[in-house]
Design a protein around this motif. Structure first.
Motif, short mmCIF file in Angstrom:
data_model
loop_
_atom_site.label_atom_id
_atom_site.label_comp_id
_atom_site.label_asym_id
_atom_site.label_seq_id
_atom_site.Cartn_x
_atom_site.Cartn_y
_atom_site.Cartn_z
N HIS A 46 8.44 64.69 45.21
CA HIS A 46 9.49 64.85 44.18
C HIS A 46 9.57 63.63 43.27
O HIS A 46 9.53 63.76 42.06
CB HIS A 46 10.85 65.10 44.83
N CYS A 69 14.10 62.84 51.63
CA CYS A 69 13.44 61.64 51.14
C CYS A 69 14.46 60.51 51.09
O CYS A 69 15.59 60.71 50.64
CB CYS A 69 12.85 61.89 49.76
N CYS A 72 15.00 59.70 46.95
CA CYS A 72 15.62 60.65 46.02
C CYS A 72 16.43 61.73 46.73
O CYS A 72 17.03 62.58 46.08
CB CYS A 72 14.55 61.30 45.13
ZN ZN Z 1 11.67 61.32 46.88
#
Ligand code: ZN
Length: 386
Positions: A46, A69, A72
């Motif tokens: 991402h 994650c 993010c």
């Molecule tokens: Zn990420």
């Protein structure tokens, strides 16, 4: 070789398996995308943030970060820790079942290849030649160098007959399914050559192993000459499937009627078909070694012809045949068909997407048959009273 007590070995195998599983996640994602599996380091898909060592600990990182994650907060698929846990569990289990070196290293490679192949097949409906042929040749190497898990001859015969079995299932299946229509002609090396070799091998085999060997080799030689003729003329010269498949089916019957050997005829049929199919797939692989899966183009599929199975399944059956031998490969195929039917029914019942390809089932059957095939056959024989 008792280097470690068994519980310690099982624990070490678990840790090694989770690390290999983490690498398999990378292979499963990058190989069909045509990317290098060793470089660059893993990133979040991402936000492109490069993962730190603390974020790369198998299973634990995913659990501690709550499946997100760290940078993010995007969700990370549960499949990543599951592949790691599956590899770890199977490495550990195999260490308990067969704590012998260097055999165990070969078994771990066998397991890792099957896990990568299964998930790539689920994602892309393809089975990469690089993984399939690595398994095929690694199995021959193990049999030749260590006599593990059986002799080189058993391995080679199992591989050829396994590939032949699935190639002919696809050949006859496609032929019947499409109402005796000829398969699409592919040059210089297509399925027609497999059917030609199968037919010659079946007629040679009825005169015993030597007859099968000679006429089977002749079949493969004729097939190769046919391929080079195709390459030189730029056309595809091929006998119609109705002729080669029909004549091949007649051979065991003729052997039976003439009091020759129907079983050897079937063996010649499978060995020749498998040899030709693997030679053909090797040719296409060497011509295009990339495992990149191209988006399907509408021109590629000849209209109105349905194939029962892909030739990726043929090479996978060859790979499994080398490791299992032909008898246990039959057990594996039986388990695969049975598991496919059961899971297919369950998925239809609950309205799921019933699109799991055959590869993962073959892999499950292969793993079970590798450890328990002989025991299952003996149990079955005593069950029916033999
Ligand atoms: Zn990420």
């Amino acid at each position: 070789m008792d280097v470690f007590p068994l519980p310690a070995l099982a624990a070490l195998a678990f840790i090694l398996g989770s690390l290999i599983g983490s690498f398999l996640n990378v292979v499963i994602y990058r190989l069909p995308a045509g990317l290098s599996v060793v470089w660059p380091r893993s990133r979040c898909p991402h936000c492109e943030h490069t993962l730190s060592p603390a974020e790369l600990v198998p299973i634990a990182s995913w659990v501690l970060q709550g499946g997100r994650c760290r940078n993010c907060k995007a969700a990370i698929s549960v499949r990543y820790p599951l592949v790691e846990a599956l590899t770890a569990a199977l490495f550990s289990l195999s260490a308990i079942l067969h704590p012998v070196f260097p055999d165990l290293v070969f078994i771990w490679a066998f397991i890792a290849l099957l896990i990568a192949l299964s998930f790539i097949d689920i994602d892309t409906k393809t089975l990469p030649n690089s993984l399939n042929f690595t398994g095929f040749f690694l199995g021959l190497l193990g049999a030749g160098a260590l006599g593990f898990p059986h002799s080189f001859q058993t391995a080679l015969e199992g591989g050829l007959m396994g590939a032949g079995l699935v190639a002919l299932f696809a050949g006859y299946g496609g032929w019947l399914y499409n109402r005796f229509k000829d398969a699409p002609r592919e040059g210089p090396f297509g399925v027609h050559l497999v059917h030609l070799a199968a037919m010659l091998g079946a007629w040679g085999g009825m005169f015993g192993t030597m007859g099968g060997l000679w006429l089977g080799s002749l079949g493969i030689l004729v097939g190769l000459l046919n391929a080079s003729l195709n390459a030189r003329t730029g056309k595809v010269w091929a006998l119609h499937d109705s002729l080669t498949l029909g004549l091949a089916a007649l051979a065991p019957l003729a052997a039976w009627a003439l009091d020759l050997s129907p079983l050897e005829s079937l063996r010649g049929l499978l060995v020749s078909a498998g040899g030709m199919a693997l030679a053909g797939m090797l040719y296409w692989w060497l011509r295009n070694p990339s495992d990149k899966v191209e988006p399907p183009s509408s021109e590629e599929k000849p209209e109105g012809y349905v194939t029962v199975m892909g030739y990726g399944d043929v090479v996978l059956a060859g790979f499994l045949g080398v490791w299992l031998g032909f008898a246990n490969l039959l057990v594996a195929v039986f388990i695969a068909v049975f598991a496919g039917a059961v899971i297919g029914l369950v998925m239809r019942r609950y309205g799921g997407d019933n699109q799991i390809p055959f590869g993962p089932y073959l892999a499950i059957g292969g793993l079970v048959a590798f450890f328990y095939g002989t025991a299952l056959v003996q149990w079955y024989l005593s069950y029916i009273g033999l």
